[in-house]
Design a protein around this motif. Structure first.
Motif, PDB file in Angstrom:
ATOM      1  N   THR A   1      11.128  -0.089  -2.468  1.00  0.00           N
ATOM      2  CA  THR A   1       9.690   0.329  -2.411  1.00  0.00           C
ATOM      3  C   THR A   1       9.376   0.900  -0.972  1.00  0.00           C
ATOM      4  OG1 THR A   1       9.218  -0.781  -4.304  1.00  0.00           O
ATOM      5  CG2 THR A   1       7.360   0.029  -3.056  1.00  0.00           C
TER       6      THR A   1
ATOM      7  N   LYS B   1      10.951   4.044   0.060  1.00  0.00           N
ATOM      8  CA  LYS B   1      10.420   5.153  -0.342  1.00  0.00           C
ATOM      9  C   LYS B   1       9.103   5.477   0.145  1.00  0.00           C
ATOM     10  CE  LYS B   1      13.050   5.053  -4.838  1.00  0.00           C
ATOM     11  NZ  LYS B   1      12.792   4.794  -6.467  1.00  0.00           N
ATOM     12  N   LEU B   2       8.283   4.444   0.484  1.00  0.00           N
ATOM     13  CA  LEU B   2       6.992   4.481   1.139  1.00  0.00           C
ATOM     14  C   LEU B   2       7.312   5.111   2.607  1.00  0.00           C
ATOM     15  CD1 LEU B   2       5.085   0.946   0.406  1.00  0.00           C
ATOM     16  CD2 LEU B   2       4.366   3.479  -0.362  1.00  0.00           C
TER      17      LEU B   2
ATOM     18  N   GLN C   1       7.911   9.043  -0.396  1.00  0.00           N
ATOM     19  CA  GLN C   1       8.365   9.539  -1.720  1.00  0.00           C
ATOM     20  C   GLN C   1       7.343   8.681  -2.588  1.00  0.00           C
ATOM     21  OE1 GLN C   1      12.407   8.382  -2.497  1.00  0.00           O
ATOM     22  NE2 GLN C   1      13.275   9.818  -0.906  1.00  0.00           N
ATOM     23  N   LEU C   2       6.487   7.871  -1.965  1.00  0.00           N
ATOM     24  CA  LEU C   2       5.603   7.111  -2.739  1.00  0.00           C
ATOM     25  C   LEU C   2       4.485   6.971  -1.926  1.00  0.00           C
ATOM     26  CD1 LEU C   2       7.024   3.555  -4.109  1.00  0.00           C
ATOM     27  CD2 LEU C   2       6.330   5.542  -5.540  1.00  0.00           C
TER      28      LEU C   2
END
Length: 607
Positions: A329, A332-333, A337-338
């Motif tokens: 996560t 991705k941050l 992507q998040l």
């Protein structure tokens, strides 16, 4: 008496021997580690030992009544039911004098010792807990020999450390395959390697094995070079025509025929993969800037809480934390992507990102190995040059016939090499790798480490391989619980040392606080005043700020040096260690100087 022994065991599947006249045994209490290249036949040897495969020739002797249990690399997909029932299914048939309650107690004891939820559904467990449940099932049968095939795959560091302690405490007889060098060093009492069908035993530690194995390979190369030179001379002789006496010539011709047969039967060592990254144009100096970034699930549970950092070009950062903590996560941050639930993210310019997925989802099992890399084309473009895909895959140890097989038949190590081959065709200046070391053999792992150390771009790597992190990264992000992420200089071992120092400082502070609370109030002096500073102490007080400032300046300088990846490339291990030791010494000096300054400053105003 040995648990098992192999006598002249040979096995092949239509090609070269997987095992060729293998002679080997394991005694009770041994913890033997099996090493070998990907595809050498390590899992096959385990199946022969466990009795799952019958050898073509030779004999396998097992201790009468001995139970051998093998844990595979992959978690079976067809298992269902609660954890307790799964573990109980591993029990042996009851003995004549064994009560049912004794079996129940054994199962419950295993579940408690392995910290497993009794009533949880097996399918709902994490990958690490599933492996732990399968280990409990294996132990329920009280095996005389436990065969473990890559037991640390997909386990987080805490689980690996737990597994090490458990296996050492239980004093089990083990025969195991692993790519985790730290796990190997801690557990193995003996090393066996499987090379071109031949088994060799090494009664030494892993580092000594590496030295001795290299010496053996160099001696083999010298011997083969001499043989090939003599064979070439004999071939020249026979092409010129036989001029010597008939009987003498016939003997020489016969010897040449034998040499030709010996050369044709020789199995050359598998070469090393040729790993080369296609680097894109340089990114901007600042790659990612995060300020107060947080991310929570809809239920409010935080994965990332108030995280701030600046990642610059060339940084090599490792991510450490339990499975499910939020490492993917966070990646991705950082890549955008998040969207964070709080805080801000700023990305640099000209970023070309390549992502290595731990589950190898980018591989299409229905396509051939070549098509997975070239998308149906016959050529790939690497570093601006066009290469035939079969030739390119040979750099990653895929023979032409293997390159044309479906990807679904590949072993774990081969799948890993295939994903590397696919990704390394794409230019990148930001490389993100999630568990890249799983299933790789030691030689390929060493090459990957060298490649990443030399890589000029930015690297984010999630790994539970402690040696890999120590050898590659210059700083680490550590998930410390409740969404908090700590940032530390160096790799896994450096983080451990820092945590130990923090714990020591906290313990010392607690001890000092307790002592201060218990210490009786000092009796006042006859004059009712504390002793004022002497001339010497006044001079010391005046000099201390400059001393503290100099210590802090040197600390900052050494910290920047240890945070620079180029420093690890240019300097020797001894130099790096010396710098780290100096930094530790400076920290102690700084604490002592500051404490002395506080003491003298508190007495400065006394008259």
């Amino acid at each position: 008496m040995s648990l098992f022994s192999l006598l002249d065991v040979s096995l092949s599947f239509g090609g070269p021997f997987v095992l060729e006249k293998a002679n080997f045994q394991v005694d009770p209490g041994e913890r033997v580690c099996l090493l070998g290249r990907n595809g050498a036949g390590k899992s096959t040897l385990m199946k022969v030992i466990a009795g799952e495969i019958k050898a073509d020739t030779g004999q396998v002797f097992r201790e009468p009544g001995a139970v051998f249990t093998r844990l595979t690399q992959e978690v079976p997909l067809d298992l269902a039911g609660d954890v307790r029932a799964l573990v109980a299914s591993g029990l042996r048939p009851p003995h004549d004098h064994e009560e049912e309650w004794e079996r129940d107690v054994r199962v419950d004891s295993l579940l408690d010792r392995l910290q497993l939820p009794h009533a949880a559904d097996f399918s709902s467990l994490s990958g690490g807990l599933k492996r732990r449940a399968l280990l409990a099932r294996a132990l329920a049968g009280q095996p005389d020999l436990l065969l473990l095939d890559e037991p640390t795959n997909h386990l987080d560091i805490d689980s690996i450390l737990w597994l090490e302690e458990f296996l050492l405490t239980e004093r089990l007889s083990l025969f195991f395959v692993t790519h985790d060098r730290a796990f190997l060093r801690r557990l193995a009492t003996r090393i066996v390697d499987l090379d071109r069908g031949r088994l060799a035993s090494w009664a030494c530690d892993y580092d000594t094995y590496l030295v001795r194995k290299q010496e053996v390979m160099e001696a083999e190369e010298r011997q083969q070079a001499l043989f090939d030179k003599k064979l070439a001379q004999e071939e020249v002789w026979i092409r010129k025509g036989v001029k010597a006496q008939r009987s003498r010539a016939q003997g020489r011709i016969h010897a040449l025929m034998q040499m030709r047969a010996e050369r044709a039967a020789r199995r050359d060592r598998v070469g090393n993969a040729t790993l080369k990254l296609a680097e894109a144009e340089r990114s901007g100096v600042k790659v990612v800037e995060a300020e107060g970034v947080s991310f929570s699930f809809p239920d409010g549970r935080p994965l990332v809480r108030d995280f701030s950092t600046v990642i610059t070009r060339g940084d090599k950062i490792g991510l450490i934390g339990p499975n499910g903590a939020g490492k993917t996560t966070l990646v991705k941050l950082l890549l955008g992507q998040l969207t964070p639930t709080a805080g801000t993210l700023k990305h640099g310019t000209n970023l070309e990102v390549v992502y290595f997925d731990q589950f190898r989802a980018q591989i299409d099992d229905n396509k051939t190995v070549a098509d997975n890399v070239a998308d149906g084309n016959t050529t790939v473009t690497v570093d601006g040059r066009s290469r035939h895909v079969i030739s390119y895959l040979q750099d990653f140890l895929f023979a032409p016939d293997r390159a044309r097989t479906p990807a679904r038949v590949l072993s774990g190590g081969e799948r890993n090499r295939l994903l590397l081959a696919r990704l390394f065709t794409k230019p990148a200046n930001v490389l993100v790798m999630d568990e890249p070391t799983n299933d790789l053999d030691a030689e390929t792992l060493d090459l990957l480490e060298d490649l990443l150390v030399e890589y000029q771009g930015t690297l984010l790597v999630v790994s539970h391989d402690r040696d890999f992190l120590d050898n590659v990264v210059a700083s680490t992000f550590v998930f410390e619980g409740d969404g908090h992420i700590g940032e530390y200089v160096g790799g896994y071992t450096d983080w451990l040392k820092e945590k130990e120092k923090e714990a020591a400082r906290a313990a010392a502070a607690a001890l000092a606080k307790t002592a201060a609370m218990e210490k009786p109030t000092a009796a006042p002096s006859a004059s009712g005043k504390q002793k004022k500073l002497s001339n010497k102490e006044q001079k010391e007080l005046a000099e201390l700020p400059a001393q503290i400032e100099a210590i802090e300046a040197e600390q900052e300088k050494l910290g920047r040096k240890l945070g620079d990846p180029a420093f690890y490339q240019k300097e020797s291990i001894a130099t790096v260690s010396a710098v780290k030791e100096r930094l530790d010494a400076l920290e102690s000096q700084h604490a002592a100087a500051f404490a002395r300054w506080e003491d003298l400053e508190s007495r400065k105003g006394l008259t």
